[in-house]
Design a protein around this motif. Sequence first.
Motif, mmCIF file in Angstrom:
data_model
loop_
_atom_site.group_PDB
_atom_site.id
_atom_site.type_symbol
_atom_site.label_atom_id
_atom_site.label_comp_id
_atom_site.label_asym_id
_atom_site.label_seq_id
_atom_site.Cartn_x
_atom_site.Cartn_y
_atom_site.Cartn_z
ATOM 1 N N ALA A 12 0.834 -1.207 0.000
ATOM 2 C CA ALA A 12 0.000 0.000 0.000
ATOM 3 C C ALA A 12 0.866 1.254 0.000
ATOM 4 O O ALA A 12 0.552 2.242 -0.676
ATOM 5 N N GLY A 13 1.968 1.220 0.745
ATOM 6 C CA GLY A 13 2.870 2.369 0.790
ATOM 7 C C GLY A 13 3.443 2.713 -0.569
ATOM 8 O O GLY A 13 3.578 3.897 -0.913
ATOM 9 N N ILE A 14 3.750 1.709 -1.353
ATOM 10 C CA ILE A 14 4.282 1.969 -2.697
ATOM 11 C C ILE A 14 3.225 2.617 -3.572
ATOM 12 O O ILE A 14 3.513 3.557 -4.323
ATOM 13 N N ILE A 15 1.987 2.170 -3.469
ATOM 14 C CA ILE A 15 0.907 2.768 -4.264
ATOM 15 C C ILE A 15 0.687 4.221 -3.844
ATOM 16 O O ILE A 15 0.535 5.105 -4.695
ATOM 17 N N VAL A 16 0.683 4.488 -2.551
ATOM 18 C CA VAL A 16 0.534 5.868 -2.069
ATOM 19 C C VAL A 16 1.715 6.710 -2.540
ATOM 20 O O VAL A 16 1.540 7.849 -2.990
ATOM 21 N N PHE A 17 2.917 6.169 -2.464
ATOM 22 C CA PHE A 17 4.113 6.878 -2.935
ATOM 23 C C PHE A 17 3.962 7.271 -4.405
ATOM 24 O O PHE A 17 4.209 8.425 -4.780
ATOM 25 N N ILE A 18 3.531 6.334 -5.228
ATOM 26 C CA ILE A 18 3.354 6.626 -6.657
ATOM 27 C C ILE A 18 2.315 7.725 -6.856
ATOM 28 O O ILE A 18 2.530 8.661 -7.627
ATOM 29 N N SER A 19 1.197 7.650 -6.146
ATOM 30 C CA SER A 19 0.153 8.673 -6.316
ATOM 31 C C SER A 19 0.638 10.054 -5.877
ATOM 32 O O SER A 19 0.240 11.073 -6.436
ATOM 33 N N GLU A 20 1.517 10.109 -4.893
ATOM 34 C CA GLU A 20 2.083 11.388 -4.457
ATOM 35 C C GLU A 20 3.103 11.918 -5.462
ATOM 36 O O GLU A 20 3.157 13.121 -5.718
ATOM 37 N N VAL A 21 3.892 11.043 -6.052
ATOM 38 C CA VAL A 21 4.861 11.468 -7.072
ATOM 39 C C VAL A 21 4.128 12.025 -8.284
ATOM 40 O O VAL A 21 4.543 13.034 -8.864
ATOM 41 N N LYS A 23 1.437 13.647 -8.399
ATOM 42 C CA LYS A 23 0.973 15.011 -8.127
ATOM 43 C C LYS A 23 2.046 16.042 -8.460
ATOM 44 O O LYS A 23 1.752 17.167 -8.812
ATOM 45 N N ARG A 24 3.307 15.647 -8.350
ATOM 46 C CA ARG A 24 4.421 16.566 -8.582
ATOM 47 C C ARG A 24 4.979 16.469 -10.002
ATOM 48 O O ARG A 24 5.461 17.439 -10.555
ATOM 49 N N SER A 25 4.932 15.268 -10.584
ATOM 50 C CA SER A 25 5.483 15.071 -11.912
ATOM 51 C C SER A 25 4.721 13.964 -12.634
ATOM 52 O O SER A 25 4.834 12.792 -12.259
ATOM 53 N N ASP A 26 3.963 14.348 -13.657
ATOM 54 C CA ASP A 26 3.205 13.359 -14.427
ATOM 55 C C ASP A 26 4.119 12.287 -15.007
ATOM 56 O O ASP A 26 3.831 11.098 -14.924
ATOM 57 N N LYS A 27 5.221 12.741 -15.589
ATOM 58 C CA LYS A 27 6.109 11.802 -16.282
ATOM 59 C C LYS A 27 6.809 10.858 -15.313
ATOM 60 O O LYS A 27 6.864 9.653 -15.542
ATOM 61 N N LEU A 28 7.355 11.387 -14.236
ATOM 62 C CA LEU A 28 8.054 10.533 -13.271
ATOM 63 C C LEU A 28 7.083 9.566 -12.603
ATOM 64 O O LEU A 28 7.371 8.377 -12.450
ATOM 65 N N GLY A 29 5.921 10.073 -12.217
ATOM 66 C CA GLY A 29 4.914 9.204 -11.599
ATOM 67 C C GLY A 29 4.470 8.101 -12.539
ATOM 68 O O GLY A 29 4.308 6.950 -12.138
ATOM 69 N N SER A 30 4.290 8.446 -13.809
ATOM 70 C CA SER A 30 3.892 7.437 -14.799
ATOM 71 C C SER A 30 5.005 6.418 -15.019
ATOM 72 O O SER A 30 4.736 5.228 -15.188
ATOM 73 N N LEU A 31 6.238 6.896 -15.036
ATOM 74 C CA LEU A 31 7.367 5.977 -15.188
ATOM 75 C C LEU A 31 7.397 4.972 -14.039
ATOM 76 O O LEU A 31 7.504 3.763 -14.255
ATOM 77 N N ILE A 32 7.260 5.467 -12.815
ATOM 78 C CA ILE A 32 7.278 4.582 -11.651
ATOM 79 C C ILE A 32 6.080 3.630 -11.696
ATOM 80 O O ILE A 32 6.217 2.433 -11.436
ATOM 81 N N ALA A 33 4.905 4.164 -12.047
ATOM 82 C CA ALA A 33 3.702 3.330 -12.097
ATOM 83 C C ALA A 33 3.781 2.279 -13.197
ATOM 84 O O ALA A 33 3.191 1.202 -13.076
ATOM 85 N N SER A 34 4.506 2.577 -14.266
ATOM 86 C CA SER A 34 4.594 1.620 -15.371
ATOM 87 C C SER A 34 5.518 0.451 -15.059
ATOM 88 O O SER A 34 5.476 -0.575 -15.731
ATOM 89 N N LEU A 35 6.334 0.620 -14.045
ATOM 90 C CA LEU A 35 7.187 -0.499 -13.640
ATOM 91 C C LEU A 35 6.292 -1.617 -13.110
ATOM 92 O O LEU A 35 5.258 -1.345 -12.500
ATOM 93 N N PRO A 36 6.676 -2.841 -13.311
ATOM 94 C CA PRO A 36 5.824 -3.942 -12.837
ATOM 95 C C PRO A 36 5.924 -4.129 -11.321
ATOM 96 O O PRO A 36 6.272 -5.197 -10.822
#
Length: 116
Positions: A12-21, A23-36
């Motif tokens: 859950a912490g990783i999902i919250v971390f991604i959602s917070e990232v 908010k600050r950077s669409d591209k970085l957050g998407s990159l992290i979220a796209s990782l498996p």
Amino acid sequence: MYWIITKFFITAGIIVFISEVVKRSDKLGSLIASLPTVTILAMIWMFVENTDKSKISNHAYYTFWYVVPTLPMFLIFPYLYNRFSFFASLGICVIVTFVCFILTAVIAKYFGVDLF
């Protein structure tokens, strides 16, 4: 029981971390979220719990085949969301993904991969 709670909070912490990232950077957050991330965590949890190697390998193998039909959703969602509400767009994407999954399963079966 503590192990399940630990796994839950880390995941859950990783999902919250991604959602917070995001908010600050669409591209970085998407990159992290796209990782498996979910798959990697699941494989780590299975490994730590001494799951058989074949189970972990099969998990990775079938995850590939289950990811393929989800890819069109990421292309059509932005188009739909600009024209419809969020939930309508998401609903259409779920239907499209389901249809893509069936098509992928039929095509994969032709090549000897049984997804059902």
